[in-house]
Design an enzyme around this catalytic site. Structure first.
Site, PDB file in Angstrom:
ATOM      1  CG  HIS A  34      -0.219  -0.205   2.517  1.00  0.00           C
ATOM      2  ND1 HIS A  34       0.612   0.596   3.116  1.00  0.00           N
ATOM      3  CD2 HIS A  34      -0.222  -1.298   3.410  1.00  0.00           C
ATOM      4  CE1 HIS A  34       1.083  -0.030   4.026  1.00  0.00           C
ATOM      5  NE2 HIS A  34       0.655  -1.187   4.374  1.00  0.00           N
ATOM      6  N   GLY A  36       1.874   3.228   2.359  1.00  0.00           N
ATOM      7  CA  GLY A  36       2.771   3.127   3.389  1.00  0.00           C
ATOM      8  C   GLY A  36       4.183   2.607   2.920  1.00  0.00           C
ATOM      9  CG  HIS A  37       4.226  -1.794   2.121  1.00  0.00           C
ATOM     10  ND1 HIS A  37       2.977  -2.269   2.037  1.00  0.00           N
ATOM     11  CD2 HIS A  37       4.836  -2.381   3.139  1.00  0.00           C
ATOM     12  CE1 HIS A  37       2.596  -2.918   3.037  1.00  0.00           C
ATOM     13  NE2 HIS A  37       3.919  -3.352   3.616  1.00  0.00           N
ATOM     14  CG  ASP A 150       5.175  -2.288  11.994  1.00  0.00           C
ATOM     15  OD1 ASP A 150       4.332  -3.370  12.444  1.00  0.00           O
ATOM     16  OD2 ASP A 150       5.166  -1.922  10.612  1.00  0.00           O
ATOM     17  CD  GLN A 153       9.165  -4.855  11.641  1.00  0.00           C
ATOM     18  OE1 GLN A 153       8.826  -5.833  11.995  1.00  0.00           O
ATOM     19  NE2 GLN A 153       9.003  -3.847  10.887  1.00  0.00           N
TER      20      GLN A 153
HETATM   21  P1  AMP Z   1       5.091  -5.052   6.364  1.00  0.00           P
HETATM   22  O1  AMP Z   1       4.870  -5.512   5.151  1.00  0.00           O
HETATM   23  O2  AMP Z   1       3.797  -4.910   7.215  1.00  0.00           O
HETATM   24  O3  AMP Z   1       6.005  -5.991   7.124  1.00  0.00           O
HETATM   25  O4  AMP Z   1       5.714  -3.720   6.449  1.00  0.00           O
HETATM   26  C1  AMP Z   1       7.076  -3.389   5.707  1.00  0.00           C
HETATM   27  C2  AMP Z   1       7.455  -2.011   6.010  1.00  0.00           C
HETATM   28  O5  AMP Z   1       6.524  -0.997   5.863  1.00  0.00           O
HETATM   29  C3  AMP Z   1       7.686  -1.988   7.600  1.00  0.00           C
HETATM   30  O6  AMP Z   1       8.990  -1.138   7.718  1.00  0.00           O
HETATM   31  C4  AMP Z   1       6.451  -1.220   7.898  1.00  0.00           C
HETATM   32  O7  AMP Z   1       6.782  -0.563   9.183  1.00  0.00           O
HETATM   33  C5  AMP Z   1       6.254  -0.267   6.768  1.00  0.00           C
HETATM   34  N1  AMP Z   1       4.961   0.339   6.797  1.00  0.00           N
HETATM   35  C6  AMP Z   1       3.760  -0.565   7.002  1.00  0.00           C
HETATM   36  N2  AMP Z   1       2.844   0.211   7.089  1.00  0.00           N
HETATM   37  C7  AMP Z   1       3.256   1.566   7.140  1.00  0.00           C
HETATM   38  C8  AMP Z   1       2.608   2.648   6.935  1.00  0.00           C
HETATM   39  N3  AMP Z   1       1.144   2.851   7.279  1.00  0.00           N
HETATM   40  N4  AMP Z   1       3.216   3.745   7.035  1.00  0.00           N
HETATM   41  C9  AMP Z   1       4.808   3.770   7.073  1.00  0.00           C
HETATM   42  N5  AMP Z   1       5.410   2.552   7.225  1.00  0.00           N
HETATM   43  C10 AMP Z   1       4.665   1.557   6.757  1.00  0.00           C
END
Ligand code: AMP
Length: 286
Positions: A34, A36-37, A150, A153
């Site tokens: 999304h 965010g990624h 996160d 994390q």
């Molecule tokens: P994930 O696929 O959920 O493991 O996330 C991969 C990376 O994207 C991690 O570093 C998350 O913290 C970051 N991430 C996920 N959602 C968001 C968001 N809404 N805003 C910023 N970074 C995000």
């Protein structure tokens, strides 16, 4: 954009790029991408010559089988999004490729992992550390990008870097939200229409907490937020904590930290959402 599924193939490609002195920016993800990624991808692109994104739903970081089984997978859409974002390399390994043998490594992050996500999801950060260490060994990035979404994390990864003496700069990226405030998350697609409607209340409560930090004691703010969460029948609270953002230890008074941050984890039925918000309280320690 080149797509790799084998460790040796992406390693060979990266060796060639490094020989040309290209700087590598790395964005590890579990896919179902999304905005965010994508914000991490854009930042990596702006700061490096080559951007690498990994997509791997890491089984060893899930402490809940159903959460793992229901984790959304949409590789084709993800690849299109990454192509449009001009990501250079994508690493999409299988579980067998990453873990020919079940991993057994044990990390100790001390007090960083005894609270919040660490306390409520036993083994989660060990699983995160196992996969991120392995991905760092494969990609050997100059910089790696992690979201403050996160936040715990992010602190664990910074600690991992120190522990392993790695020369990788960890870049923290701000939380990207939907227009109604809900933090973007791959798990949001699992919410029902009704759950999706009420989920932004998580952000609203964090904001209320941040806005009232100046007026009331921490204890009062915390109990009011918890009361408000418990008043919403669809919400099942895992935790709401106000902690120092450096050491992640919960605080009892605003004056206990110069850098307080509010953290929350809530179940909406089977879907667990987390969020956090920095609290600017300039009177702290005064
Ligand atoms: P994930 O696929 O959920 O493991 O996330 C991969 C990376 O994207 C991690 O570093 C998350 O913290 C970051 N991430 C996920 N959602 C968001 C968001 N809404 N805003 C910023 N970074 C995000």
């Amino acid at each position: 954009m080149q797509i790799f599924t084998k460790i040796n193939d992406i390693k060979a490609a990266i060796t060639l790029l490094k020989a040309k002195k290209y700087r590598i920016g790395f964005v590890p993800t579990m896919g179902a991408l999304h905005n965010g990624h994508l914000s991490l991808i854009y930042k990596a692109k702006a700061e490096n010559d080559i951007t690498v994104c990994s997509i791997f739903v890491n089984p060893v970081q899930f402490n809940n089988t159903e959460d793992f089984e229901k984790y959304p997978i949409q590789n084709d859409t993800d690849i299109d999004l990454l192509k449009n974002s001009k990501c250079d390399l994508v690493f999409l390994p299988s579980v067998k490729e990453m873990y020919p043998e079940p991993p057994t490594e044990k990390f100790n992050f001390g007090t960083l992992e005894n609270v919040m996500e660490g306390a409520f999801r036993p083994g989660h950060f060990n699983g995160v550390a196992i996969v991120v260490k392995k991905l760092f060994e494969i990609i050997t990035p100059d910089k790696a990008y992690f979201g403050e979404k996160d936040f715990q994390q992010l602190m664990i990864i910074k600690s991992l870097i120190k522990k392993l003496n790695l020369r990788i700069e960890i870049v923290a990226c701000p939380i990207i939200r939907e227009s109604d405030g809900l933090a973007m998350s791959s798990r949001n697609v699992r919410l029902t229409e009704h759950q999706r409607k009420i989920a932004p209340e998580i952000h609203a409560l964090l904001k209320k907490c941040a806005d009232h930090s100046m007026e009331f004691s921490l204890e009062h703010v915390k109990s009011e937020v918890i009361k408000s969460i418990e008043a919403i029948p669809e919400f099942k609270l895992d935790y709401f904590e106000i902690a120092d953002e450096e050491n992640l230890q919960p605080i009892s008074n605003w004056s206990d930290s110069d850098t307080p941050r509010a953290f929350v984890a809530i179940f909406l039925d089977k879907v667990r959402l987390i969020d956090n918000m920095k609290i600017f309280c300039n009177f702290a320690k005064s």
